[in-house]
Scaffold this active site. Structure first.
Site, PDB file in Angstrom:
ATOM      1  N   ASN A   1     -10.394   1.154  -6.027  1.00 18.69           N
ATOM      2  CA  ASN A   1      -9.019   1.604  -5.777  1.00 18.69           C
ATOM      3  C   ASN A   1      -8.222   1.617  -7.065  1.00 18.69           C
ATOM      4  O   ASN A   1      -8.499   0.830  -7.972  1.00 18.69           O
ATOM      5  CB  ASN A   1      -8.276   0.631  -4.836  1.00 18.69           C
ATOM      6  CG  ASN A   1      -8.719   0.716  -3.399  1.00 18.69           C
ATOM      7  OD1 ASN A   1      -9.127   1.763  -2.928  1.00 18.69           O
ATOM      8  ND2 ASN A   1      -8.636  -0.402  -2.703  1.00 18.69           N
ATOM      9  N   ALA A   2      -7.208   2.466  -7.105  1.00 13.65           N
ATOM     10  CA  ALA A   2      -6.164   2.328  -8.114  1.00 13.65           C
ATOM     11  C   ALA A   2      -5.044   1.503  -7.494  1.00 13.65           C
ATOM     12  O   ALA A   2      -4.562   1.820  -6.407  1.00 13.65           O
ATOM     13  CB  ALA A   2      -5.652   3.693  -8.542  1.00 13.65           C
TER      14      ALA A   2
ATOM     15  N   LYS B   1     -12.126  -4.157  -4.234  1.00 12.51           N
ATOM     16  CA  LYS B   1     -13.006  -5.325  -4.284  1.00 12.51           C
ATOM     17  C   LYS B   1     -14.353  -5.020  -4.941  1.00 12.51           C
ATOM     18  O   LYS B   1     -14.895  -5.843  -5.682  1.00 12.51           O
ATOM     19  CB  LYS B   1     -13.220  -5.887  -2.874  1.00 12.51           C
ATOM     20  CG  LYS B   1     -12.003  -6.600  -2.339  1.00 12.51           C
ATOM     21  CD  LYS B   1     -12.272  -7.232  -0.991  1.00 12.51           C
ATOM     22  CE  LYS B   1     -11.069  -8.040  -0.553  1.00 12.51           C
ATOM     23  NZ  LYS B   1     -10.761  -9.157  -1.466  1.00 12.51           N
TER      24      LYS B   1
ATOM     25  N   ASP C   1      -1.732 -15.879 -11.505  1.00 16.51           N
ATOM     26  CA  ASP C   1      -1.899 -14.736 -10.612  1.00 16.51           C
ATOM     27  C   ASP C   1      -3.286 -14.829  -9.980  1.00 16.51           C
ATOM     28  O   ASP C   1      -4.293 -14.784 -10.681  1.00 16.51           O
ATOM     29  CB  ASP C   1      -1.758 -13.434 -11.415  1.00 16.51           C
ATOM     30  CG  ASP C   1      -1.868 -12.182 -10.552  1.00 16.51           C
ATOM     31  OD1 ASP C   1      -2.087 -12.297  -9.333  1.00 16.51           O
ATOM     32  OD2 ASP C   1      -1.748 -11.074 -11.107  1.00 16.51           O
TER      33      ASP C   1
ATOM     34  N   ASP D   1     -12.832 -12.057  -5.877  1.00 18.06           N
ATOM     35  CA  ASP D   1     -13.860 -11.080  -6.271  1.00 18.06           C
ATOM     36  C   ASP D   1     -14.651 -11.592  -7.471  1.00 18.06           C
ATOM     37  O   ASP D   1     -15.872 -11.428  -7.542  1.00 18.06           O
ATOM     38  CB  ASP D   1     -13.212  -9.735  -6.605  1.00 18.06           C
ATOM     39  CG  ASP D   1     -12.443  -9.149  -5.429  1.00 18.06           C
ATOM     40  OD1 ASP D   1     -12.859  -9.373  -4.281  1.00 18.06           O
ATOM     41  OD2 ASP D   1     -11.430  -8.472  -5.657  1.00 18.06           O
TER      42      ASP D   1
ATOM     43  N   ALA E   1      -9.969 -16.854 -13.960  1.00 16.73           N
ATOM     44  CA  ALA E   1      -9.319 -15.585 -13.610  1.00 16.73           C
ATOM     45  C   ALA E   1      -7.870 -15.780 -13.173  1.00 16.73           C
ATOM     46  O   ALA E   1      -7.035 -14.897 -13.405  1.00 16.73           O
ATOM     47  CB  ALA E   1     -10.116 -14.877 -12.516  1.00 16.73           C
TER      48      ALA E   1
ATOM     49  N   GLY F   1      -3.077 -10.035 -13.302  1.00 16.86           N
ATOM     50  CA  GLY F   1      -3.900  -8.878 -12.967  1.00 16.86           C
ATOM     51  C   GLY F   1      -5.231  -9.284 -12.352  1.00 16.86           C
ATOM     52  O   GLY F   1      -5.526 -10.468 -12.166  1.00 16.86           O
TER      53      GLY F   1
ATOM     54  N   SER G   1      -8.072  -9.884 -15.940  1.00 14.13           N
ATOM     55  CA  SER G   1      -8.006 -11.350 -16.036  1.00 14.13           C
ATOM     56  C   SER G   1      -9.396 -11.994 -16.075  1.00 14.13           C
ATOM     57  O   SER G   1      -9.502 -13.204 -16.244  1.00 14.13           O
ATOM     58  CB  SER G   1      -7.246 -11.913 -14.818  1.00 14.13           C
ATOM     59  OG  SER G   1      -8.030 -11.845 -13.634  1.00 14.13           O
TER      60      SER G   1
END
Length: 300
Positions: A14-15, A43, A246, A252, A282, A287, A291
């Site tokens: 995805n964007a 993902k 974050d 993931d 991460a 992000g 990250s």
């Protein structure tokens, strides 16, 4: 024949379109936000980047649109060292997540699956040589469930299948039986188990194992993870203490690291111990894909 891969990720790309807002709009209301930021996400794409950054020979089997977002995603995969021969192009616009984030960090997300929803069982069958060349195949549920099930049918005889059922939904017995492990967070565990899930991670692991997977990993955020397998071995794996900035995409990164290390022959608790270090690293940076740590940054 493709070269052999440590990890093949079958999943979504995805964007992520992110806008910071003072508050989320009420129905019929317009609010002004900050500058639009576009990040590569999804993902599947996240997992592939995370594994490749760690040094795993990684390939991605996914579908993107023939558009600017699709090119962004392909570029980010290649820059991280992912083999994109299995990324199909066209059929629908690239998947997009529209994300608004308020000052407290709370977000609202609308996902347009786009091309992810067009990754069909026929596409999976056409990619049989890619799947047969992978030691480990990892999947999530941002692509059609029947396509994930088809990938299980294509596995090499000695290959391992890792599933993060996100977004969570009821899973067919054939898919559950292939999971080694099934990787869930608390929310996903409760959805998969339904009523009577119990209160502790051990309860959830016991209930999930009863559904048929060969092993289970429950991620517990700052508390690390719990691993469990059919032999009755339950192991708590602590996480290093970090200052979280974050958490986007950290799960993931965890799953990708776990899948890779299992393919190298590590035991489940040992692989999870490595994966919690990757997930913890991460969350210390903003992000998702940007990250993810490299092997050097982890001191490996």
């Amino acid at each position: 024949m493709h070269e052999d891969y440590d990890l093949l990720v079958v999943g979504s790309a995805n964007a992520d379109l992110v806008i910071g807002v003072e508050r989320r709009p009420a129905p019929g209301e317009t609010v002004l936000g900050g500058d639009l930021a576009v990040h590569p996400g999804g993902k599947g794409a996240n997992q592939a980047v995370a594994a490749a950054r760690l040094g795993a020979r990684t390939a991605l089997l996914a579908r993107v649109g023939d558009d600017a977002n699709g090119r962004l995603l392909l570029d980010s995969q290649r820059e991280s060292g992912v083999d994109t021969a299995g990324v199909l192009v066209g059929g629908a616009p690239t998947g997009v997540a529209l994300i608004t984030v308020d000052p407290t960090g709370d977000n609202s997300i609308v996902v347009s699956p786009g091309a992810n929803g067009r990754l069909t069982p026929e596409d999976i069958r056409a990619s049989a040589p890619l799947i047969a060349a992978a030691k480990v195949v990892s999947a999530q549920l941002e692509i059609p469930l029947e396509s994930v099930t088809e990938a299980v049918r294509m596995l090499a005889p000695d290959a391992r299948f890792v599933l993060n059922p996100s977004p969570p939904m009821p899973l067919p017995a054939e898919l559950l039986a292939a999971c080694d492990p099934l990787v869930v967070n608390e929310h996903e565990a409760r959805v998969v188990l339904g009523d009577g899930a119990g209160e502790t991670p051990e309860d959830w692991a016991r209930g999930l194992l009863a559904l048929g997977p060969r092993s289970v990993v429950i991620t517990l955020g700052a508390d690390g993870a719990l691993t469990a397998d059919a032999s009755g071995a339950y192991d708590r794996v602590p996480s290093p203490r970090v200052d979280a900035v974050d958490t986007t995409g950290a799960g993931d990164a965890f799953t990708a690291a776990l899948a890779w290390r299992l393919g190298l022959g590590e035991k489940l608790a040992e692989a999870a111990g490595f994966a919690v270090r990757v997930g913890a690293a991460a969350v210390t940076r903003a992000g998702a894909q940007e990250s993810y740590p490299t092997a050097e940054e982890l001191g490996l």
